[in-house]
Design a protein around this motif. Structure first.
Motif, PDB file in Angstrom:
ATOM      1  N   VAL A 116       3.047   1.944 -10.656  1.00  0.00           N
ATOM      2  CA  VAL A 116       1.861   1.825  -9.795  1.00  0.00           C
ATOM      3  C   VAL A 116       2.343   1.507  -8.385  1.00  0.00           C
ATOM      4  O   VAL A 116       2.961   0.463  -8.150  1.00  0.00           O
ATOM      5  N   MET A 117       2.082   2.408  -7.446  1.00  0.00           N
ATOM      6  CA  MET A 117       2.468   2.218  -6.057  1.00  0.00           C
ATOM      7  C   MET A 117       1.319   1.529  -5.323  1.00  0.00           C
ATOM      8  O   MET A 117       0.193   2.024  -5.311  1.00  0.00           O
ATOM      9  N   ILE A 118       1.634   0.383  -4.722  1.00  0.00           N
ATOM     10  CA  ILE A 118       0.610  -0.512  -4.177  1.00  0.00           C
ATOM     11  C   ILE A 118       0.814  -0.718  -2.678  1.00  0.00           C
ATOM     12  O   ILE A 118       1.938  -0.962  -2.232  1.00  0.00           O
ATOM     13  N   PRO A 119      -0.243  -0.653  -1.893  1.00  0.00           N
ATOM     14  CA  PRO A 119      -0.128  -0.944  -0.455  1.00  0.00           C
ATOM     15  C   PRO A 119      -0.469  -2.399  -0.139  1.00  0.00           C
ATOM     16  O   PRO A 119      -1.094  -3.098  -0.951  1.00  0.00           O
ATOM     17  N   HIS A 120      -0.071  -2.865   1.037  1.00  0.00           N
ATOM     18  CA  HIS A 120      -0.487  -4.172   1.537  1.00  0.00           C
ATOM     19  C   HIS A 120      -1.927  -4.042   2.040  1.00  0.00           C
ATOM     20  O   HIS A 120      -2.175  -3.963   3.243  1.00  0.00           O
ATOM     21  N   TYR A 121      -2.851  -4.036   1.127  1.00  0.00           N
ATOM     22  CA  TYR A 121      -4.235  -3.746   1.497  1.00  0.00           C
ATOM     23  C   TYR A 121      -5.181  -4.616   0.680  1.00  0.00           C
ATOM     24  O   TYR A 121      -4.979  -4.818  -0.528  1.00  0.00           O
ATOM     25  N   GLY A 190       4.541  -2.541 -11.020  1.00  0.00           N
ATOM     26  CA  GLY A 190       3.859  -2.518  -9.732  1.00  0.00           C
ATOM     27  C   GLY A 190       4.838  -2.721  -8.595  1.00  0.00           C
ATOM     28  O   GLY A 190       5.610  -3.680  -8.601  1.00  0.00           O
ATOM     29  N   LEU A 191       4.818  -1.794  -7.628  1.00  0.00           N
ATOM     30  CA  LEU A 191       5.716  -1.889  -6.471  1.00  0.00           C
ATOM     31  C   LEU A 191       4.933  -1.750  -5.172  1.00  0.00           C
ATOM     32  O   LEU A 191       4.212  -0.770  -4.978  1.00  0.00           O
ATOM     33  N   ILE A 192       5.090  -2.742  -4.287  1.00  0.00           N
ATOM     34  CA  ILE A 192       4.559  -2.628  -2.935  1.00  0.00           C
ATOM     35  C   ILE A 192       5.445  -1.620  -2.204  1.00  0.00           C
ATOM     36  O   ILE A 192       6.657  -1.771  -2.157  1.00  0.00           O
ATOM     37  N   THR A 193       4.824  -0.583  -1.619  1.00  0.00           N
ATOM     38  CA  THR A 193       5.621   0.558  -1.161  1.00  0.00           C
ATOM     39  C   THR A 193       5.435   0.907   0.311  1.00  0.00           C
ATOM     40  O   THR A 193       5.948   1.924   0.767  1.00  0.00           O
ATOM     41  N   ASP A 194       4.717   0.076   1.075  1.00  0.00           N
ATOM     42  CA  ASP A 194       4.434   0.500   2.452  1.00  0.00           C
ATOM     43  C   ASP A 194       5.070  -0.376   3.521  1.00  0.00           C
ATOM     44  O   ASP A 194       4.774  -0.226   4.695  1.00  0.00           O
ATOM     45  N   GLN A 195       5.970  -1.296   3.136  1.00  0.00           N
ATOM     46  CA  GLN A 195       6.627  -2.111   4.152  1.00  0.00           C
ATOM     47  C   GLN A 195       7.793  -1.353   4.799  1.00  0.00           C
ATOM     48  O   GLN A 195       8.217  -0.313   4.312  1.00  0.00           O
ATOM     49  N   TYR A 203      12.392   7.216   3.427  1.00  0.00           N
ATOM     50  CA  TYR A 203      11.861   8.580   3.426  1.00  0.00           C
ATOM     51  C   TYR A 203      10.991   8.683   4.668  1.00  0.00           C
ATOM     52  O   TYR A 203      10.074   7.881   4.870  1.00  0.00           O
ATOM     53  N   TRP A 204      11.277   9.673   5.512  1.00  0.00           N
ATOM     54  CA  TRP A 204      10.563   9.812   6.783  1.00  0.00           C
ATOM     55  C   TRP A 204       9.450  10.850   6.678  1.00  0.00           C
ATOM     56  O   TRP A 204       9.623  11.922   6.096  1.00  0.00           O
ATOM     57  N   THR A 205       8.294  10.493   7.250  1.00  0.00           N
ATOM     58  CA  THR A 205       7.169  11.417   7.277  1.00  0.00           C
ATOM     59  C   THR A 205       6.280  11.052   8.471  1.00  0.00           C
ATOM     60  O   THR A 205       6.555  10.104   9.195  1.00  0.00           O
ATOM     61  N   THR A 206       5.216  11.831   8.674  1.00  0.00           N
ATOM     62  CA  THR A 206       4.231  11.502   9.707  1.00  0.00           C
ATOM     63  C   THR A 206       3.090  10.749   9.048  1.00  0.00           C
ATOM     64  O   THR A 206       2.464  11.242   8.105  1.00  0.00           O
ATOM     65  N   PHE A 207       2.830   9.555   9.545  1.00  0.00           N
ATOM     66  CA  PHE A 207       1.826   8.666   8.957  1.00  0.00           C
ATOM     67  C   PHE A 207       1.036   8.024  10.081  1.00  0.00           C
ATOM     68  O   PHE A 207       1.614   7.443  11.010  1.00  0.00           O
ATOM     69  N   LEU A 208      -0.286   8.156  10.038  1.00  0.00           N
ATOM     70  CA  LEU A 208      -1.148   7.677  11.117  1.00  0.00           C
ATOM     71  C   LEU A 208      -0.683   8.207  12.474  1.00  0.00           C
ATOM     72  O   LEU A 208      -0.678   7.503  13.481  1.00  0.00           O
ATOM     73  N   GLY A 209      -0.260   9.472  12.461  1.00  0.00           N
ATOM     74  CA  GLY A 209       0.143  10.147  13.687  1.00  0.00           C
ATOM     75  C   GLY A 209       1.498   9.736  14.225  1.00  0.00           C
ATOM     76  O   GLY A 209       1.861  10.123  15.340  1.00  0.00           O
ATOM     77  N   GLN A 210       2.266   8.978  13.443  1.00  0.00           N
ATOM     78  CA  GLN A 210       3.546   8.474  13.919  1.00  0.00           C
ATOM     79  C   GLN A 210       4.671   8.783  12.942  1.00  0.00           C
ATOM     80  O   GLN A 210       4.453   8.848  11.729  1.00  0.00           O
ATOM     81  N   GLU A 211       5.867   8.941  13.471  1.00  0.00           N
ATOM     82  CA  GLU A 211       7.054   9.096  12.638  1.00  0.00           C
ATOM     83  C   GLU A 211       7.284   7.761  11.920  1.00  0.00           C
ATOM     84  O   GLU A 211       7.467   6.728  12.559  1.00  0.00           O
ATOM     85  N   THR A 212       7.245   7.797  10.582  1.00  0.00           N
ATOM     86  CA  THR A 212       7.242   6.562   9.809  1.00  0.00           C
ATOM     87  C   THR A 212       8.195   6.645   8.621  1.00  0.00           C
ATOM     88  O   THR A 212       8.236   7.656   7.925  1.00  0.00           O
ATOM     89  N   ALA A 213       8.923   5.553   8.395  1.00  0.00           N
ATOM     90  CA  ALA A 213       9.817   5.470   7.241  1.00  0.00           C
ATOM     91  C   ALA A 213       9.119   4.728   6.102  1.00  0.00           C
ATOM     92  O   ALA A 213       8.445   3.719   6.323  1.00  0.00           O
ATOM     93  N   PHE A 214       9.287   5.238   4.882  1.00  0.00           N
ATOM     94  CA  PHE A 214       8.746   4.602   3.688  1.00  0.00           C
ATOM     95  C   PHE A 214       9.865   4.306   2.699  1.00  0.00           C
ATOM     96  O   PHE A 214      10.863   5.023   2.644  1.00  0.00           O
ATOM     97  N   LEU A 215       9.666   3.276   1.897  1.00  0.00           N
ATOM     98  CA  LEU A 215      10.572   3.013   0.786  1.00  0.00           C
ATOM     99  C   LEU A 215      10.493   4.154  -0.222  1.00  0.00           C
ATOM    100  O   LEU A 215       9.398   4.638  -0.523  1.00  0.00           O
ATOM    101  N   ASN A 216      11.637   4.574  -0.746  1.00  0.00           N
ATOM    102  CA  ASN A 216      11.614   5.615  -1.779  1.00  0.00           C
ATOM    103  C   ASN A 216      12.022   5.069  -3.143  1.00  0.00           C
ATOM    104  O   ASN A 216      12.268   5.820  -4.077  1.00  0.00           O
ATOM    105  N   GLY A 217      12.096   3.731  -3.260  1.00  0.00           N
ATOM    106  CA  GLY A 217      12.517   3.118  -4.508  1.00  0.00           C
ATOM    107  C   GLY A 217      11.606   3.421  -5.682  1.00  0.00           C
ATOM    108  O   GLY A 217      12.072   3.669  -6.794  1.00  0.00           O
ATOM    109  N   ALA A 218      10.292   3.401  -5.458  1.00  0.00           N
ATOM    110  CA  ALA A 218       9.353   3.671  -6.547  1.00  0.00           C
ATOM    111  C   ALA A 218       9.541   5.079  -7.089  1.00  0.00           C
ATOM    112  O   ALA A 218       9.504   5.307  -8.304  1.00  0.00           O
TER     113      ALA A 218
END
Length: 297
Positions: A116-121, A190-195, A203-218
């Protein structure tokens, strides 16, 4: 000895605060909001900059509305997290609503586990009570990043283990999950995945209009164990309540391409944030560096 004394002093104070009814906690939260936002201006520059970069299309006044609502949420979140020291599993379950649990349980049984991939939300910490919707004997696994202060780390482990969760430090994730699997345990990881990701786990992608790195551990763990992957879509209908809907992203992670699962998570998270932006942790220094800066070392 001194640190141990301070730990028990802090723990006792937190426990007494957590015994207060929610109505009293929210009165304190309103006061804490004024101190944090108006007086202390806690990370206000970080929050303001994050909102400006994420929502350039919104007016300054609209972003300020989100900012103020965020700080009210943050103050509530801090005390709701503290409340877990005194809440019973029954109390927590009454305040958490879980959706799509049938598929969640079905695939846990079929594959021996799910991710389960979980955000800080919203009230994401309250997800530690998810063992209440699982079958007896199945293990709700919580992956966490150990704190530098061992006594503070012990305190948060104490809180998180109250509801039957199995705490695994981040650096031991794969080893502990394999161990549980060999013992014949079925699990929900359960893994928090958005820090902001440390090291090379990016893992780099475009997120909220910005170049953003994400954890790829999950994603890596899902492929290693062949566990189906769910996104935990959180909604906050009101103070002291949360809805968690488990959305299946893939049943067969090994059949996905590199980065595909993490990309899906980023897309789902952006939808969640745009739906109600105030409940994400904008105080995080989420965009610490660009991809080019990271590659330069």
């Amino acid at each position: 000895m001194k640190s141990r004394f301070i730990y028990w002093l802090v723990y006792s104070g937190m426990w007494l605060f957590s015994a207060l009814p929610f109505r009293m906690l929210y009165i304190l939260s309103d006061f804490n909001y004024l101190l944090m936002y108006r007086v202390g201006r806690y990370r206000r520059k970080v929050v303001r900059e994050n909102l400006k970069k994420s929502f350039p299309e919104k007016s300054k006044e609209k972003r300020l509305q989100i900012e103020r609502r965020f700080y009210r949420y943050l103050s509530d979140y801090m005390l709701e997290d503290l409340k877990m020291l005194h809440m019973s599993p029954e109390d927590l379950y009454q305040r958490m609503t879980y959706k799509n649990t049938e598929q969640y349980l079905e695939l846990t049984e079929k594959y021996g586990g799910i991710i389960v991939m979980i955000p800080h939300y919203a009230n994401y910490e309250w997800l530690i009570g998810m063992g209440a919707i699982m079958k007896p004997g199945d293990v709700p696994v919580q992956v966490y990043k150990p704190l530098k202060d061992k006594y503070l780390n012990e305190l948060f482990q104490r809180i998180r283990s109250r509801f039957g969760g199995y705490n695994i430090p981040k650096h031991s994730t794969a080893r502990e999950i394999i161990k549980l699997k060999r013992e014949g345990k079925k699990m929900v990881v359960g893994l928090i995945t958005d820090q902001w990701p440390s090291g090379n786990e990016k893992y780099w992608t475009t997120f909220l209009g910005q170049e953003t790195a994400f954890l790829n551990g999950a994603e890596r763990i899902a492929k290693m164990m062949n566990f189906p992957v769910f996104y935990c879509d959180l909604t906050k209908p009101g103070r002291g309540y949360c809805i968690a809907e488990f959305k299946l992203m893939t049943e067969k992670p090994k059949e996905t391409s590199e980065g595909e699962i993490t990309e899906m998570f980023a897309n789902y998270l952006e939808q969640t944030i745009r739906r109600e932006p105030a409940y994400w942790l904008w105080s995080h220094k989420r965009w610490k560096a660009s991809k080019a800066e990271c590659e330069r070392g």
